[in-house]
Design a protein around this motif. Structure first.
Motif, PDB file in Angstrom:
ATOM      1  N   ASP A 284       0.832  -1.207   0.000  1.00  0.00           N
ATOM      2  CA  ASP A 284       0.000   0.000   0.000  1.00  0.00           C
ATOM      3  C   ASP A 284       0.863   1.253   0.000  1.00  0.00           C
ATOM      4  O   ASP A 284       0.570   2.229  -0.712  1.00  0.00           O
ATOM      5  CB  ASP A 284      -0.926  -0.004   1.219  1.00  0.00           C
ATOM      6  CG  ASP A 284      -2.012  -1.070   1.119  1.00  0.00           C
ATOM      7  OD1 ASP A 284      -2.216  -1.583   0.006  1.00  0.00           O
ATOM      8  OD2 ASP A 284      -2.635  -1.385   2.156  1.00  0.00           O
ATOM      9  N   ALA A 287       2.334   1.755  -3.425  1.00  0.00           N
ATOM     10  CA  ALA A 287       1.337   2.271  -4.363  1.00  0.00           C
ATOM     11  C   ALA A 287       1.116   3.770  -4.154  1.00  0.00           C
ATOM     12  O   ALA A 287       1.025   4.538  -5.117  1.00  0.00           O
ATOM     13  CB  ALA A 287       0.032   1.503  -4.193  1.00  0.00           C
ATOM     14  N   GLN A 288       1.058   4.178  -2.874  1.00  0.00           N
ATOM     15  CA  GLN A 288       0.880   5.606  -2.585  1.00  0.00           C
ATOM     16  C   GLN A 288       2.104   6.403  -3.053  1.00  0.00           C
ATOM     17  O   GLN A 288       1.968   7.511  -3.585  1.00  0.00           O
ATOM     18  CB  GLN A 288       0.658   5.807  -1.087  1.00  0.00           C
ATOM     19  CG  GLN A 288      -0.656   5.237  -0.584  1.00  0.00           C
ATOM     20  CD  GLN A 288      -0.802   5.368   0.928  1.00  0.00           C
ATOM     21  OE1 GLN A 288       0.004   6.029   1.582  1.00  0.00           O
ATOM     22  NE2 GLN A 288      -1.829   4.731   1.475  1.00  0.00           N
ATOM     23  N   ARG A 290       4.116   5.616  -5.511  1.00  0.00           N
ATOM     24  CA  ARG A 290       4.088   5.698  -6.967  1.00  0.00           C
ATOM     25  C   ARG A 290       3.084   6.748  -7.438  1.00  0.00           C
ATOM     26  O   ARG A 290       3.332   7.468  -8.411  1.00  0.00           O
ATOM     27  CB  ARG A 290       3.735   4.333  -7.554  1.00  0.00           C
ATOM     28  CG  ARG A 290       4.874   3.321  -7.475  1.00  0.00           C
ATOM     29  CD  ARG A 290       4.434   1.959  -7.946  1.00  0.00           C
ATOM     30  NE  ARG A 290       5.552   1.012  -7.913  1.00  0.00           N
ATOM     31  CZ  ARG A 290       5.414  -0.305  -8.086  1.00  0.00           C
ATOM     32  NH1 ARG A 290       4.195  -0.801  -8.290  1.00  0.00           N
ATOM     33  NH2 ARG A 290       6.470  -1.093  -8.032  1.00  0.00           N
ATOM     34  N   GLU A 291       1.966   6.823  -6.723  1.00  0.00           N
ATOM     35  CA  GLU A 291       0.965   7.833  -7.075  1.00  0.00           C
ATOM     36  C   GLU A 291       1.526   9.234  -6.873  1.00  0.00           C
ATOM     37  O   GLU A 291       1.350  10.124  -7.714  1.00  0.00           O
ATOM     38  CB  GLU A 291      -0.288   7.621  -6.235  1.00  0.00           C
ATOM     39  CG  GLU A 291      -1.432   8.563  -6.584  1.00  0.00           C
ATOM     40  CD  GLU A 291      -2.671   8.305  -5.753  1.00  0.00           C
ATOM     41  OE1 GLU A 291      -3.608   9.118  -5.816  1.00  0.00           O
ATOM     42  OE2 GLU A 291      -2.698   7.283  -5.022  1.00  0.00           O
ATOM     43  N   LYS A 292       2.223   9.415  -5.750  1.00  0.00           N
ATOM     44  CA  LYS A 292       2.850  10.717  -5.484  1.00  0.00           C
ATOM     45  C   LYS A 292       3.918  11.028  -6.526  1.00  0.00           C
ATOM     46  O   LYS A 292       4.039  12.172  -6.986  1.00  0.00           O
ATOM     47  CB  LYS A 292       3.469  10.727  -4.080  1.00  0.00           C
ATOM     48  CG  LYS A 292       2.453  10.659  -2.949  1.00  0.00           C
ATOM     49  CD  LYS A 292       1.623  11.935  -2.874  1.00  0.00           C
ATOM     50  CE  LYS A 292       0.684  11.910  -1.668  1.00  0.00           C
ATOM     51  NZ  LYS A 292      -0.185  13.130  -1.644  1.00  0.00           N
ATOM     52  N   ASP A 293       4.698   9.997  -6.896  1.00  0.00           N
ATOM     53  CA  ASP A 293       5.732  10.199  -7.921  1.00  0.00           C
ATOM     54  C   ASP A 293       5.105  10.609  -9.246  1.00  0.00           C
ATOM     55  O   ASP A 293       5.644  11.471  -9.964  1.00  0.00           O
ATOM     56  CB  ASP A 293       6.550   8.917  -8.108  1.00  0.00           C
ATOM     57  CG  ASP A 293       7.527   8.686  -6.966  1.00  0.00           C
ATOM     58  OD1 ASP A 293       7.772   9.640  -6.212  1.00  0.00           O
ATOM     59  OD2 ASP A 293       8.024   7.552  -6.835  1.00  0.00           O
ATOM     60  N   SER A 294       3.975   9.984  -9.569  1.00  0.00           N
ATOM     61  CA  SER A 294       3.307  10.333 -10.819  1.00  0.00           C
ATOM     62  C   SER A 294       2.828  11.779 -10.799  1.00  0.00           C
ATOM     63  O   SER A 294       2.974  12.513 -11.775  1.00  0.00           O
ATOM     64  CB  SER A 294       2.128   9.385 -11.045  1.00  0.00           C
ATOM     65  OG  SER A 294       1.422   9.727 -12.221  1.00  0.00           O
ATOM     66  N   GLU A 295       2.259  12.180  -9.652  1.00  0.00           N
ATOM     67  CA  GLU A 295       1.816  13.569  -9.532  1.00  0.00           C
ATOM     68  C   GLU A 295       3.002  14.524  -9.633  1.00  0.00           C
ATOM     69  O   GLU A 295       2.924  15.571 -10.282  1.00  0.00           O
ATOM     70  CB  GLU A 295       1.092  13.759  -8.195  1.00  0.00           C
ATOM     71  CG  GLU A 295      -0.226  12.995  -8.098  1.00  0.00           C
ATOM     72  CD  GLU A 295      -0.853  13.122  -6.721  1.00  0.00           C
ATOM     73  OE1 GLU A 295      -0.234  13.810  -5.858  1.00  0.00           O
ATOM     74  OE2 GLU A 295      -1.935  12.566  -6.493  1.00  0.00           O
ATOM     75  N   ASP A 297       5.830  13.935 -11.171  1.00  0.00           N
ATOM     76  CA  ASP A 297       6.311  13.949 -12.554  1.00  0.00           C
ATOM     77  C   ASP A 297       5.471  14.892 -13.416  1.00  0.00           C
ATOM     78  O   ASP A 297       6.008  15.618 -14.268  1.00  0.00           O
ATOM     79  CB  ASP A 297       6.267  12.535 -13.137  1.00  0.00           C
ATOM     80  CG  ASP A 297       7.356  11.642 -12.563  1.00  0.00           C
ATOM     81  OD1 ASP A 297       8.314  12.194 -11.992  1.00  0.00           O
ATOM     82  OD2 ASP A 297       7.228  10.403 -12.671  1.00  0.00           O
ATOM     83  N   GLN A 298       4.172  14.871 -13.193  1.00  0.00           N
ATOM     84  CA  GLN A 298       3.291  15.767 -13.958  1.00  0.00           C
ATOM     85  C   GLN A 298       3.595  17.230 -13.647  1.00  0.00           C
ATOM     86  O   GLN A 298       3.649  18.072 -14.547  1.00  0.00           O
ATOM     87  CB  GLN A 298       1.832  15.440 -13.648  1.00  0.00           C
ATOM     88  CG  GLN A 298       1.374  14.071 -14.134  1.00  0.00           C
ATOM     89  CD  GLN A 298      -0.046  13.751 -13.731  1.00  0.00           C
ATOM     90  OE1 GLN A 298      -0.753  14.595 -13.191  1.00  0.00           O
ATOM     91  NE2 GLN A 298      -0.473  12.523 -14.003  1.00  0.00           N
TER      92      GLN A 298
END
Length: 536
Positions: A284, A287-288, A290-295, A297-298
């Motif tokens: 978990d 996953a969180q 990775r979500e933060k990393d994606s945000e 990166d954007q």
């Protein structure tokens, strides 16, 4: 350390046994000498009456009797004036063990001498000789000493092994208690199965995480328990092939990582053992993250696009000039600035700047620098000295205390063949003449923002066809190789000179590639910017 200590103890024991043996030899030799002297003196006193009466026949019988008793194999009796009275000499055979010992020098002959007294007067002297056969005693004692040494070492080893076993049992019990404590507080499932896949043991707090009780599955087959445990028949069969591996599988709403190991006995596999660890929380968190990393990166992509639009690093086309430009932030965005600005008529201006630091913070400061530069160029396009004086005061007053700006600005007048420049940096404007001569154009001024009231002055030099003008930031040579050797400014400029036969863009790209190859990991520690202008 331990092996060395063990050798020292063995050496001490060996020296102790050897010392006892040597003391025994010395004591025995002294006793042999003392007994020989005492026996010689005693036989001499018994011969005294015969010597006094000059009774040669009886005296000869006596010394022969002494020889037959093998006390002495040689006896001589002399008068006080040295004249021989009687003598007996037994010939020693050189055969057998005694002969071998004499030949090897291990059995030696000892001689004794004693005066003969009779009625208070010394009337003669007795001489005797006896073989020292103590070597036989020593030969018997040597195996005894070796045996004693062996017994001592064996006893010490037995005591040490017993102590070691006791310590191991204590450590094992302590480890067992620790393991039970860990299992009681850790979400794991510890299991073992026989060759047919029946659970011999299935225990651990991890069972309660998925709604089961401890030992609930003991005695059941893995096939019966599929779906209820993170342990499958497929994985069991793979582990029975002798493979060690791990699998991540779900049981209920929880995810477990299960490690499988062959269960061996006397080099034969008798089953499978393993441990399943609840990694739900870890997955978990990943996953969180990775979500933060994606945000992130954007957001960084938006920042990169905004930064590139502000930089506006498109190379302009100017008649009479060829221009090559290099701009590589070390991260998504950076603090280096390359700004082209028209100088009016047939001239072109370029400003290159290195804001201290790199990344987002340096990029924000560089954007503010560009905004102020563009604003001041409207008033000071033809007076770079005044332009830098104003820029210096602005940077000193409004920029963060540690954000200095190392900058240089040039204006190339194509028709007049002149170069106007001003520097506020430790890096010079480099002018490479058509004949290969290198001129470093650097005025003794401070970096922008470091000193409030610094004055800057515009300078001008003439140009000729074939000349090259190089502006750069120090990130281009701020690299080191695997041995820790630093690239330097002089080497970088030599690389530029070596490629001047090509177009300026190709030259700066080639220098960048060579610097990357020089670097230990192919990366740069700082932002990189460079502009190369060729006068046609």
């Amino acid at each position: 350390m331990l092996k060395s200590g063990k050798n020292i103890i063995q050496l001490v024991i060996a020296l102790a046994v050897l010392s006892v043996f040597v003391l025994f030899v010395l004591s025995n030799e002294e006793r042999f000498q003392r007994n020989g002297e005492k026996d010689t003196e005693s036989y001499g006193q018994q011969l005294a009456p015969y010597l006094w009466d000059v009774n040669v026949e009886t005296a000869q019988e006596y010394v022969e009797a002494v020889g037959k008793q093998n006390n002495f194999h040689y006896v001589e009796v002399h008068h006080s004036d040295g004249e021989l009275f009687v003598k007996n000499a037994m010939v020693e055979a050189d055969e057998g063990l005694d002969g071998l010992m004499r030949a090897m020098g291990l059995m030696r002959e000892s001689h004794f001498l004693s005066p003969i007294e009779y009625q208070g007067r010394e009337i003669g002297v007795i001489k005797t000789a006896r073989d020292n056969k103590n070597i036989y005693t020593y030969m018997y004692m040597l195996p005894v000493a070796v045996l004693l040494f062996t017994v001592i070492l064996l006893f010490r080893t037995l005591v040490k092994d017993r102590n070691m076993r006791t310590d191991m049992e204590l450590d094992l019990n302590e480890s067992r208690h620790r393991l039970h404590a860990v299992m009681a507080g850790t979400p794991v499932i510890v299991f073992s199965m026989d060759q047919s896949g029946v659970f011999l043991k299935c225990d651990g707090k991890g069972l309660s995480k998925i709604g089961h009780e401890s030992s609930q599955f003991t005695g059941k087959s893995v096939e019966e328990c599929q779906g209820e445990l993170p342990i499958t028949l497929e994985d069991f069969k793979k582990a029975m092939d002798g493979k060690i591996f791990s699998r991540v599988r779900k049981a209920g709403s929880h995810s477990f990582e299960t490690c499988y190991f062959p269960l061996m006995r006397e080099e034969r596999q008798i089953g499978v053992t393993g441990v399943s660890t609840d990694i739900t929380t870890i997955l978990d968190a990943v996953a969180q993250l990775r979500e933060k990393d994606s945000e992130l990166d954007q957001e960084m992509q938006l920042a990169r696009e905004a930064h590139q639009s502000i930089m506006s690093t498109e190379v302009p086309s100017v008649d009479g000039l060829e221009i090559g430009m290099l701009f590589r932030p070390s991260l998504a965005v950076g603090g280096d600035v390359v700004r082209f600005h028209t100088g009016g008529g047939s001239s072109i201006g370029v400003t290159i700047c290195d804001i201290r630091g790199h990344g987002v913070a340096a990029a924000l400061v560089s954007a503010a620098f560009i905004y102020k530069l563009d604003e001041l160029l409207g008033d000071y396009r033809d007076d770079f000295g005044a332009l830098y004086t104003e820029l210096n005061q602005h940077v000193n007053r409004y920029f963060p205390a540690d954000r200095y700006a190392a900058a240089a600005t040039v204006r190339v007048d194509v028709e007049a063949k002149q170069l106007h420049y001003v520097t506020g940096s430790k890096e010079p404007v480099v002018l490479i003449r058509a004949n290969g001569k290198v001129e470093r154009l650097l005025e003794p001024t401070s970096v922008l923002g470091s000193v409030m009231n610094s004055d800057y002055e515009e300078k001008c030099v003439s140009l000729e066809s074939g000349d090259h003008i190089l502006l750069y930031t120090d990130g281009l040579y701020d690299v080191q190789d695997a041995q820790g050797l630093e690239l330097n400014r002089q080497q970088m400029i030599k690389w530029v000179q070596a490629g001047l036969g090509a177009e300026p863009q190709e030259v700066v790209d080639q220098v960048y590639r060579r610097a990357a190859e020089f670097s230990v990991n192919g990366k740069f520690r700082d932002d990189v910017a460079a502009v190369l202008i060729k006068i046609q």
